[in-house]
Design a protein around this motif. Structure first.
Motif, short mmCIF file in Angstrom:
data_model
loop_
_atom_site.label_atom_id
_atom_site.label_comp_id
_atom_site.label_asym_id
_atom_site.label_seq_id
_atom_site.Cartn_x
_atom_site.Cartn_y
_atom_site.Cartn_z
N ALA A 76 2.01 5.50 15.91
CA ALA A 76 0.90 6.48 15.93
C ALA A 76 1.42 7.91 15.98
N ASP A 77 2.53 8.11 16.67
CA ASP A 77 3.05 9.47 16.85
C ASP A 77 4.24 9.76 15.92
N SER A 78 4.48 8.89 14.95
CA SER A 78 5.63 9.08 14.05
C SER A 78 5.30 10.12 12.99
N LYS A 79 6.32 10.53 12.24
CA LYS A 79 6.06 11.54 11.20
C LYS A 79 5.32 10.95 10.00
N GLN A 80 5.22 9.64 9.94
CA GLN A 80 4.43 9.01 8.87
C GLN A 80 2.92 9.06 9.16
N SER A 81 2.59 9.35 10.42
CA SER A 81 1.18 9.35 10.83
C SER A 81 0.53 10.70 10.52
N ILE A 82 -0.68 10.66 9.92
CA ILE A 82 -1.41 11.92 9.67
C ILE A 82 -2.72 11.93 10.49
N ILE A 83 -2.69 11.25 11.62
CA ILE A 83 -3.90 11.07 12.41
C ILE A 83 -4.47 12.42 12.91
N LEU A 84 -3.60 13.32 13.34
CA LEU A 84 -4.13 14.60 13.83
C LEU A 84 -4.56 15.52 12.68
N GLN A 85 -3.90 15.37 11.52
CA GLN A 85 -4.39 16.13 10.34
C GLN A 85 -5.78 15.66 9.95
N CYS A 130 0.80 -1.24 0.00
CA CYS A 130 0.00 0.00 0.00
C CYS A 130 0.82 1.29 0.00
N ASP A 131 0.14 2.38 -0.39
CA ASP A 131 0.69 3.74 -0.19
C ASP A 131 0.21 4.28 1.16
N VAL A 132 -1.00 3.90 1.53
CA VAL A 132 -1.62 4.40 2.77
C VAL A 132 -2.22 3.22 3.53
N ALA A 133 -1.92 3.14 4.84
CA ALA A 133 -2.58 2.13 5.68
C ALA A 133 -3.58 2.86 6.58
N ASN A 134 -4.87 2.54 6.42
CA ASN A 134 -5.88 3.12 7.30
C ASN A 134 -6.19 2.05 8.35
N VAL A 135 -5.68 2.27 9.56
CA VAL A 135 -5.72 1.25 10.61
C VAL A 135 -6.98 1.46 11.46
N LEU A 136 -7.73 0.38 11.69
CA LEU A 136 -8.99 0.52 12.40
C LEU A 136 -8.90 0.00 13.83
N ARG A 137 -9.76 0.56 14.67
CA ARG A 137 -9.85 0.11 16.05
C ARG A 137 -10.54 -1.25 16.11
N LEU A 183 10.08 -1.70 6.02
CA LEU A 183 9.42 -1.81 4.70
C LEU A 183 10.29 -1.16 3.62
N SER A 184 10.02 -1.53 2.37
CA SER A 184 10.87 -1.02 1.29
C SER A 184 10.57 0.44 0.93
N LYS A 185 9.38 0.97 1.36
CA LYS A 185 9.12 2.40 1.14
C LYS A 185 8.36 2.99 2.33
N GLU A 186 8.32 4.33 2.36
CA GLU A 186 7.64 4.99 3.48
C GLU A 186 6.15 5.11 3.17
N ILE A 187 5.31 4.52 4.02
CA ILE A 187 3.87 4.61 3.79
C ILE A 187 3.24 5.60 4.78
N ILE A 188 2.00 5.97 4.50
CA ILE A 188 1.28 6.91 5.38
C ILE A 188 0.36 6.11 6.30
N ILE A 189 0.33 6.51 7.57
CA ILE A 189 -0.52 5.82 8.56
C ILE A 189 -1.70 6.72 8.93
N MET A 190 -2.89 6.14 8.81
CA MET A 190 -4.11 6.85 9.23
C MET A 190 -4.86 6.00 10.25
N HIS A 191 -5.69 6.65 11.05
CA HIS A 191 -6.55 5.95 12.02
C HIS A 191 -7.70 6.89 12.34
N PRO A 192 -8.96 6.39 12.35
CA PRO A 192 -10.08 7.31 12.62
C PRO A 192 -10.18 7.75 14.08
#
Ligand code: NCD
Length: 311
Positions: free
Chosen positions: A278-287, A217-224, A255-264
């Motif tokens: 969750a708090d890494s720079k790959q995470s866009i959770i607060l955005q 994936c390019d983006v992982a949307n991780v669910l609760r 991983l072989s590339k940097e992916i984006i992490i999302m979570h609702p």
């Protein structure tokens, strides 16, 4: 600008142009939110009631704030503090509220289909803020807005939705939206949390191995993990779930590339997502949370008939 629907009950009912219109309008509202004076008079004289029959933190605050930024008059209702606790039916509760001349209703309910029922019985515009395990359309719209903001486009992007697919209304709304907008979609997680019909019904990839999903994936949307909705044992323990499906920084770095992490949100830290991820720079959770405000302003504005926006 007009939508093809009178209510926002689910992404399922929208055409791609509706989604485009909502995202483009949200972009304009996001710009408004950067100004020193963040309030516009667009919904002056519009009365909105927020009916929350189920727990919520960010969705509820986000809708309330969006309404205030648009200068609407609002009434808040929460089931635990109301006559619902005394046995009143849903239709009676709402008819009573509507006698007070309400224009729009934002509703969260634990029963799938509750907002659809209301839409058939009352004249106000209904916005679904999450119904049972069915849909959560504004969450999918803010997720799409966040992907578009980060990657420039949704079409052609590879999105993996990871975790409790079976009990998640966020998963269903995301699948409808991403497919309508031309993304490639994968659902990933343990076989017990992924319905058997996913591939045939929704034309999505299914993957049971977390590393394979993340590599794809390019983006992982991780669910609760929706423990409150699971009435049987679907995995052995939270600790074991974390070992097999939890995402941490070490795994992301391998991983072989940097992916984006999302979570609702809300995150079960240490279960589906470790804090270092969750708090890494790959995470866009607060955005995502920030974008939710602009997206909800856009939905409210468009369903109210789209009056003057900027004055
Ligand atoms: C989601 C919900 O309520 O469906 N949360 C949210 O609205 N931000 C997801 C969840 O509860 O896990």
């Amino acid at each position: 600008m007009q939508l093809s629907v009178k209510h926002l009950l689910g992404i399922r009912d929208l055409i791609p142009q509706d989604i485009q219109t909502i995202l483009d309008t949200a972009t304009q509202f996001k710009e408004v939110l950067q100004r020193p004076i963040k309030k516009v008079p667009s919904l002056r004289d519009v009365t909105i009631v927020n009916l929350f029959f189920e727990n919520s933190t960010r969705t509820r605050i986000s809708f309330e704030l969006a309404e205030k930024r648009l200068s609407a008059d609002t009434v808040n209702f929460s089931a635990s503090a109301s006559s619902v606790a005394k046995g009143e039916t849903l239709l009676d509760t709402v008819n009573n509220i509507l006698s007070m001349k309400v224009d729009m209703v934002v509703m969260r309910h634990s029963a799938s289909g509750a907002p659809h029922f209301l839409a058939q019985h009352i004249p106000a515009a209904i916005i679904n803020a999450g119904d049972g395990i069915n849909e959560h359309p504004t969450q999918a719209l803010l997720d799409a807005f966040s992907i578009r903001e980060k990657l420039g486009n949704i079409a052609g992007k590879k999105i993996a939705i990871i975790g409790d697919i079976m009990h998640s209304r966020v998963a269903l709304s995301n699948i409808y939206l991403l497919k309508k907008m031309g993304a490639e979609v994968m659902v990933a997680g343990p076989p017990t949390l992924i319905p058997k019909y996913m591939k045939e019904a929704f034309d999505v990839r299914v993957e049971y191995n977390l590393r394979n999903a993340l590599e794809w994936c390019d983006v992982a949307n991780v669910l609760r993990i929706q423990l409150e909705r699971q009435n049987q044992v679907l995995f052995s323990s939270l600790r074991e779930y974390n070992l097999a499906y939890g995402i941490n920084k070490k795994l992301l770095d391998s991983l072989s590339k940097e992916i984006i992490i999302m979570h609702p949100g809300p995150i079960n830290r240490g279960v589906e997502l470790d804090s270092d991820a969750a708090d890494s720079k790959q995470s866009i959770i607060l955005q995502q949370v920030e974008n939710g405000l602009a997206v909800r302003m856009a939905v409210l504005y468009l369903l109210s008939g789209g009056r003057e926006m900027n004055n």
